[in-house]
Design a protein around this motif. Structure first.
Motif, PDB file in Angstrom:
ATOM      1  N   THR A 140     -79.362   0.063  24.819  1.00 14.48           N
ATOM      2  CA  THR A 140     -77.888   0.302  25.481  1.00 14.48           C
ATOM      3  C   THR A 140     -77.394   1.684  24.774  1.00 14.48           C
ATOM      4  O   THR A 140     -76.696   2.353  25.614  1.00 14.48           O
ATOM      5  CB  THR A 140     -77.038  -0.708  25.221  1.00 14.48           C
ATOM      6  OG1 THR A 140     -76.598  -1.025  23.835  1.00 14.48           O
ATOM      7  CG2 THR A 140     -77.262  -2.039  26.116  1.00 14.48           C
TER       8      THR A 140
ATOM      9  N   ARG B 211     -76.172   7.519  25.207  1.00 13.92           N
ATOM     10  CA  ARG B 211     -76.600   8.988  24.861  1.00 13.92           C
ATOM     11  C   ARG B 211     -76.919   9.772  26.186  1.00 13.92           C
ATOM     12  O   ARG B 211     -76.813  10.864  26.288  1.00 13.92           O
ATOM     13  CB  ARG B 211     -78.108   8.882  23.925  1.00 13.92           C
ATOM     14  CG  ARG B 211     -77.761   8.353  22.539  1.00 13.92           C
ATOM     15  CD  ARG B 211     -79.054   7.998  21.911  1.00 13.92           C
ATOM     16  NE  ARG B 211     -78.994   7.411  20.677  1.00 13.92           N
ATOM     17  CZ  ARG B 211     -78.733   8.322  19.529  1.00 13.92           C
ATOM     18  NH1 ARG B 211     -79.048   9.571  19.598  1.00 13.92           N
ATOM     19  NH2 ARG B 211     -78.621   7.741  18.305  1.00 13.92           N
TER      20      ARG B 211
ATOM     21  N   ARG C  20     -67.108   2.898  28.795  1.00 15.27           N
ATOM     22  CA  ARG C  20     -67.798   1.542  28.294  1.00 15.27           C
ATOM     23  C   ARG C  20     -67.884   0.258  29.537  1.00 15.27           C
ATOM     24  O   ARG C  20     -68.751  -0.312  29.853  1.00 15.27           O
ATOM     25  CB  ARG C  20     -66.623   0.977  27.263  1.00 15.27           C
ATOM     26  CG  ARG C  20     -66.739   1.732  26.021  1.00 15.27           C
ATOM     27  CD  ARG C  20     -66.313   0.819  24.498  1.00 15.27           C
ATOM     28  NE  ARG C  20     -67.612   0.211  24.359  1.00 15.27           N
ATOM     29  CZ  ARG C  20     -68.751   0.319  23.971  1.00 15.27           C
ATOM     30  NH1 ARG C  20     -68.647   1.795  23.187  1.00 15.27           N
ATOM     31  NH2 ARG C  20     -69.725  -0.377  23.568  1.00 15.27           N
TER      32      ARG C  20
ATOM     33  N   ARG D  20     -73.971  -2.273  20.241  1.00 13.81           N
ATOM     34  CA  ARG D  20     -72.924  -2.721  19.190  1.00 13.81           C
ATOM     35  C   ARG D  20     -72.115  -3.880  19.680  1.00 13.81           C
ATOM     36  O   ARG D  20     -71.284  -4.452  18.989  1.00 13.81           O
ATOM     37  CB  ARG D  20     -71.944  -1.223  19.110  1.00 13.81           C
ATOM     38  CG  ARG D  20     -72.737  -0.038  18.763  1.00 13.81           C
ATOM     39  CD  ARG D  20     -73.364  -0.127  17.252  1.00 13.81           C
ATOM     40  NE  ARG D  20     -73.733   1.232  17.027  1.00 13.81           N
ATOM     41  CZ  ARG D  20     -75.090   1.706  17.401  1.00 13.81           C
ATOM     42  NH1 ARG D  20     -75.846   1.018  18.295  1.00 13.81           N
ATOM     43  NH2 ARG D  20     -75.270   2.989  16.852  1.00 13.81           N
ATOM     44  N   ASP D  21     -72.323  -3.972  20.865  1.00 14.53           N
ATOM     45  CA  ASP D  21     -71.170  -5.042  21.517  1.00 14.53           C
ATOM     46  C   ASP D  21     -71.964  -5.938  22.463  1.00 14.53           C
ATOM     47  O   ASP D  21     -71.268  -6.764  23.387  1.00 14.53           O
ATOM     48  CB  ASP D  21     -70.079  -4.302  22.476  1.00 14.53           C
ATOM     49  CG  ASP D  21     -70.769  -3.343  23.514  1.00 14.53           C
ATOM     50  OD1 ASP D  21     -72.003  -3.258  23.519  1.00 14.53           O
ATOM     51  OD2 ASP D  21     -69.980  -3.130  24.505  1.00 14.53           O
TER      52      ASP D  21
ATOM     53  N   ASP E 104     -67.668   3.315  14.987  1.00 10.74           N
ATOM     54  CA  ASP E 104     -68.177   2.189  15.833  1.00 10.74           C
ATOM     55  C   ASP E 104     -67.436   0.829  15.226  1.00 10.74           C
ATOM     56  O   ASP E 104     -66.955   0.036  16.150  1.00 10.74           O
ATOM     57  CB  ASP E 104     -69.664   1.887  15.488  1.00 10.74           C
ATOM     58  CG  ASP E 104     -70.359   3.045  16.449  1.00 10.74           C
ATOM     59  OD1 ASP E 104     -69.817   3.543  17.321  1.00 10.74           O
ATOM     60  OD2 ASP E 104     -71.710   2.941  16.079  1.00 10.74           O
TER      61      ASP E 104
ATOM     62  N   ARG F 242     -63.146   1.767  16.241  1.00 11.03           N
ATOM     63  CA  ARG F 242     -62.456   1.815  17.574  1.00 11.03           C
ATOM     64  C   ARG F 242     -61.885   0.881  18.140  1.00 11.03           C
ATOM     65  O   ARG F 242     -62.191  -0.300  17.883  1.00 11.03           O
ATOM     66  CB  ARG F 242     -63.732   2.480  18.245  1.00 11.03           C
ATOM     67  CG  ARG F 242     -64.490   1.462  18.962  1.00 11.03           C
ATOM     68  CD  ARG F 242     -65.654   1.936  19.916  1.00 11.03           C
ATOM     69  NE  ARG F 242     -66.568   1.084  19.879  1.00 11.03           N
ATOM     70  CZ  ARG F 242     -67.854   1.019  20.180  1.00 11.03           C
ATOM     71  NH1 ARG F 242     -68.434   2.218  19.933  1.00 11.03           N
ATOM     72  NH2 ARG F 242     -68.638   0.114  20.156  1.00 11.03           N
TER      73      ARG F 242
HETATM   74  O1  C5P Z   1     -77.959   2.712  19.124  1.00 12.26           O
HETATM   75  P1  C5P Z   1     -77.705   4.286  19.188  1.00 12.26           P
HETATM   76  O2  C5P Z   1     -77.659   5.013  17.814  1.00 12.26           O
HETATM   77  O3  C5P Z   1     -78.645   5.003  20.108  1.00 12.26           O
HETATM   78  O4  C5P Z   1     -76.268   4.476  20.076  1.00 12.26           O
HETATM   79  C1  C5P Z   1     -75.820   5.676  20.328  1.00 12.26           C
HETATM   80  C2  C5P Z   1     -74.195   5.683  20.172  1.00 12.26           C
HETATM   81  O5  C5P Z   1     -73.691   4.716  21.339  1.00 12.26           O
HETATM   82  C3  C5P Z   1     -73.525   4.800  19.004  1.00 12.26           C
HETATM   83  O6  C5P Z   1     -73.372   5.719  17.991  1.00 12.26           O
HETATM   84  C4  C5P Z   1     -72.432   4.047  19.482  1.00 12.26           C
HETATM   85  O7  C5P Z   1     -71.421   4.679  19.201  1.00 12.26           O
HETATM   86  C5  C5P Z   1     -72.567   4.143  20.696  1.00 12.26           C
HETATM   87  N1  C5P Z   1     -73.015   2.504  21.299  1.00 12.26           N
HETATM   88  C6  C5P Z   1     -71.982   1.756  21.717  1.00 12.26           C
HETATM   89  N2  C5P Z   1     -72.368   0.422  22.381  1.00 12.26           N
HETATM   90  C7  C5P Z   1     -73.515   0.017  22.381  1.00 12.26           C
HETATM   91  C8  C5P Z   1     -74.460   0.943  22.180  1.00 12.26           C
HETATM   92  C9  C5P Z   1     -74.095   2.190  21.502  1.00 12.26           C
HETATM   93  O8  C5P Z   1     -70.967   2.237  21.477  1.00 12.26           O
HETATM   94  N3  C5P Z   1     -73.818  -1.027  23.036  1.00 12.26           N
END
Ligand code: C5P
Length: 209
Positions: free
Chosen positions: A32, A37, A96, A117-118, A171, A174
């Motif tokens: 995700t 990204r 989101r 992350r979530d 992260d 927030r």
């Molecule tokens: O996991 P990765 O470092 O590639 O994710 C990039 C950014 O996307 C993270 O720094 C995070 O802030 C955000 N992210 C998020 N929720 C997710 C996956 C990533 O907020 N489920």
């Protein structure tokens, strides 16, 4: 059908571990972070506002790969610039909601290993297997630095460490969907574990359950 949900901070090895798990379990892998990204990359390329991006962006997912406007995206989303932008843009509740819906749709039709992350708290709170993967921040910074060097980017370890700490703070603190450890997630500290040990630890939890 079942879902394996994995959360954890940047550089905890989630992507590598989740990809390996998906191979061994023969189910779909969903990164995700790559979607946040991709969103950041499109914002960077076009200069459009979040509302405009949500109305026009074409993010798709198949063959374990994120597609932006029909094109598979790989290394171009892994730079430090896009990492920072993704971290900023992911604070926006509209972004989101848009990406969470896409992620939930993917997991409706098939078994998945999904990491972010979530995932254990918001995207798939009812997942059959939930893990929080962590490791020491210095180890995470070193892994991230080595990844950047392997991708041919110039990188400075101290700067990589500082950026990682900043992104972690973003992260965790927030307002919307912060990174937290779900009560029913298995906490795994991989600081002293190699890839194989981490994968087999997670697999043994899945097989035990
Ligand atoms: O996991 P990765 O470092 O590639 O994710 C990039 C950014 O996307 C993270 O720094 C995070 O802030 C955000 N992210 C998020 N929720 C997710 C996956 C990533 O907020 N489920």
């Amino acid at each position: 059908m079942y879902r394996v949900a994995i959360d954890g901070p940047s550089g905890s090895g989630k992507s590598t571990i989740a990809r390996e798990l998906s191979k061994r379990l023969q189910i779909t892998y969903v990164d995700t972070g790559a979607m946040y990204r991709a969103f950041a990359l499109e914002a960077n390329n076009t200069g459009k506002s979040v509302d405009e991006l949500i109305a026009t962006i074409d993010i798709d997912y198949h063959d374990d790969t994120v597609f932006l406007n029909g094109k598979a995206i790989n290394q171009e989303i892994r730079s430090e610039v896009i990492s920072k932008m993704a971290s900023q843009i992911s604070k926006d509740p509209k972004v989101r909601a848009f990406l969470v819906e896409l992620q939930q749709r993917i997991a409706e039709k098939r078994s998945v290993v999904m990491e972010g992350r979530d995932i254990t708290t918001v995207v798939l709170p009812e997942a059959e297997y939930k893990f929080f993967l962590d490791s020491d921040v210095h180890v995470r910074a070193k892994r991230r630095y080595e990844q950047l060097i392997a991708n041919g980017e110039s990188a400075d370890l101290e700067q990589v460490y500082d950026n990682l700490v900043k992104r972690d703070n973003n992260d965790r603190n927030r307002e919307h969907s912060p990174l937290t450890i779900a009560e029913d997630a298995v906490y795994i500290d991989s600081t002293l574990m190699d890839l194989e040990t981490t994968v087999t630890t997670i697999l043994s939890h899945i097989h035990e359950a």
